[in-house]
Design an enzyme around this catalytic site. Sequence first.
Site, mmCIF file in Angstrom:
data_model
loop_
_atom_site.group_PDB
_atom_site.id
_atom_site.type_symbol
_atom_site.label_atom_id
_atom_site.label_comp_id
_atom_site.label_asym_id
_atom_site.label_seq_id
_atom_site.Cartn_x
_atom_site.Cartn_y
_atom_site.Cartn_z
ATOM 1 N N GLY A 85 0.792 -1.226 0.000
ATOM 2 C CA GLY A 85 0.000 0.000 0.000
ATOM 3 C C GLY A 85 0.825 1.277 0.000
ATOM 4 N N CYS A 144 -28.570 -8.359 -15.699
ATOM 5 C CA CYS A 144 -27.942 -8.049 -16.985
ATOM 6 C C CYS A 144 -28.933 -8.365 -18.108
ATOM 7 C CB CYS A 144 -26.671 -8.870 -17.157
ATOM 8 S SG CYS A 144 -25.968 -8.755 -18.814
ATOM 9 N N CYS A 203 -27.224 -11.485 -20.171
ATOM 10 C CA CYS A 203 -26.951 -12.804 -19.587
ATOM 11 C C CYS A 203 -27.708 -13.025 -18.281
ATOM 12 C CB CYS A 203 -25.458 -12.992 -19.362
ATOM 13 S SG CYS A 203 -24.822 -12.120 -17.925
ATOM 14 N N CYS A 261 -23.641 -6.411 -18.193
ATOM 15 C CA CYS A 261 -22.404 -6.619 -17.431
ATOM 16 C C CYS A 261 -21.313 -5.712 -17.987
ATOM 17 C CB CYS A 261 -21.916 -8.052 -17.568
ATOM 18 S SG CYS A 261 -22.991 -9.269 -16.830
ATOM 19 N N CYS A 270 -19.833 -11.840 -19.193
ATOM 20 C CA CYS A 270 -21.143 -11.886 -19.844
ATOM 21 C C CYS A 270 -21.146 -12.930 -20.968
ATOM 22 C CB CYS A 270 -21.463 -10.500 -20.405
ATOM 23 S SG CYS A 270 -23.212 -10.223 -20.731
#
Lengths: 289, 258
Positions: free
Chosen positions: A32, A241, A244, A266, A272
Amino acid sequence: MTRIEGYNFAYLDEQTKRMIRRALLKAVAIPGHQIPFGSREMPLPYGWGTGGIQVTAAVLGQQDVLKVIDQGADDTTNAVSIRRFFARTAGVRTTTHTSEATIIQTRHRIPEHPLTENQIIVYQVPQPEPLSKLESSRVETTRMHGLAEYGLMHVKLYEDITRYGHVAISYDYPVMVAGRYLMAPSPIPAFDNPKMHQMPALQLFGAGREKRLYAVPPYTDVRSLDFDDHPFRATRAPHACGLCAATDSYLDEIVTDDRGGRMFVCSDTDHCETRRARGHVGAQALAAE
Amino acid sequence: MPDETLLSARGLSLRFGAIPALIDVDADLWPGEVLAIAGESGSGKSTLLNVLSGRLTPDDGVVWYRDTQAKLQDVHAMPQPALRALHRSDWGFVQQNPRENLRMGVSAGGNVGERLMAQGSRHYGRIRDQAADWLTQVEIDVARIDDLPRTFSGGMLQRLQIARTLVTHPRLVFMDEPTGGLDVSVQARLLDLIRGLVRRLDIAVVLVTHDLAVARLLAHRIMVMQRGRVVESGLTDQVLDDPQHAYTQLLVSSVLQA
């Protein structure tokens, strides 16, 4: 695609790659923490992924399989260009399938398919400093990181809850890495933040213009900042979605005509397509074809 | 009065180039005591305040602070993180201009809560409750908790700064002309508020002021400074009623009698 002549493998010269790898080792050692590096001019403009492309070039090997996504999609300009860039300068195999890739360079998303220990994900980062909007002085933010003084970030969250009733950060939602450093996860949606926590894959971040690298080693704690009584919540559009029918993926809203027609699909195109290949059909799948 | 001082300074000297800002200054502060540093502008009052609070390093001399574990700390030898932590929790600093201390783009509640959050408070509701409680204590309407400081009057800003400083219950607060720049009626109300809070919470205060009336109202003891030296010090009433040093006599006699 065959490699073009006159360039070193993966475009960057070996000395530059060593410099970037040294910075990356340091970054992995201090999860980080932002490490300065000598960012090079790349044959694309700042903001298009100059940091990510340098990190990818430094870690890419001849056996690697590369996937590049932009807002989750494999077929947008940025993704296509960078994928082709490495196909031509390194001759590596490329793919659009998350599970096949060994290195995934990404802008603004983490793939829906869970990543494994054998994969590296490289994030393109416009602004590596999570405190930049609150404290403009680099000297001061460096000191704040050094002393782990992150109260100011919580003041921002406090203000959001006071004004909007919830934390109104929808992307680049700040996280604490390994309980020590506050980190900008790059402009991924807050929805993706939980995926960073204890991820088996190595996560590398490159900011070309700001000349900073940072990293999250595999299986590291990554916590989104929150309050005890206002816990972090990953939000997504409350739809399935249209192609899908997935109800657990991050969705993009797409305007389909000039009469107010729109659909949610998506944002991860590979996710997808894989689902559709398996026979999942969304409500608007037929109309879309 | 306990025999152990909260803050002790010995032999403080500081020069800004050719200008001596402090010359061999000693000071002692006991817990719960209000000490005024008086003198005209340029006499070194604010410099002394900054040196005592560790914000300026003296050329010579030492400042000892007795921390919550009753351990003596050399303020200028403390590591930077420890000193910053001290300034966030055990100490407070009230500026003459509240805008220097407040975040003008953050609501009143956020301003008061910042020190709590810096100390690790992570419960929104409790932070908000404490902020509301402190706004009440400094006589700001709780309904204004979500308003930005820029909609506040000068006196309210100063009271907000005091709430923001006192929310962590500091043992020692440095104040630099806290009533400067306010009109007289607002000053009187603020002084009354500060006196009440300081007495009730048993806070030690080092108060810099050029206004002897402020010193007389608030301070137990007073130090009079002239050109970087302490020329006279003692109990406030004693010094102001019976000034010994020529400069103090001049200061006292130049106050307008209302």
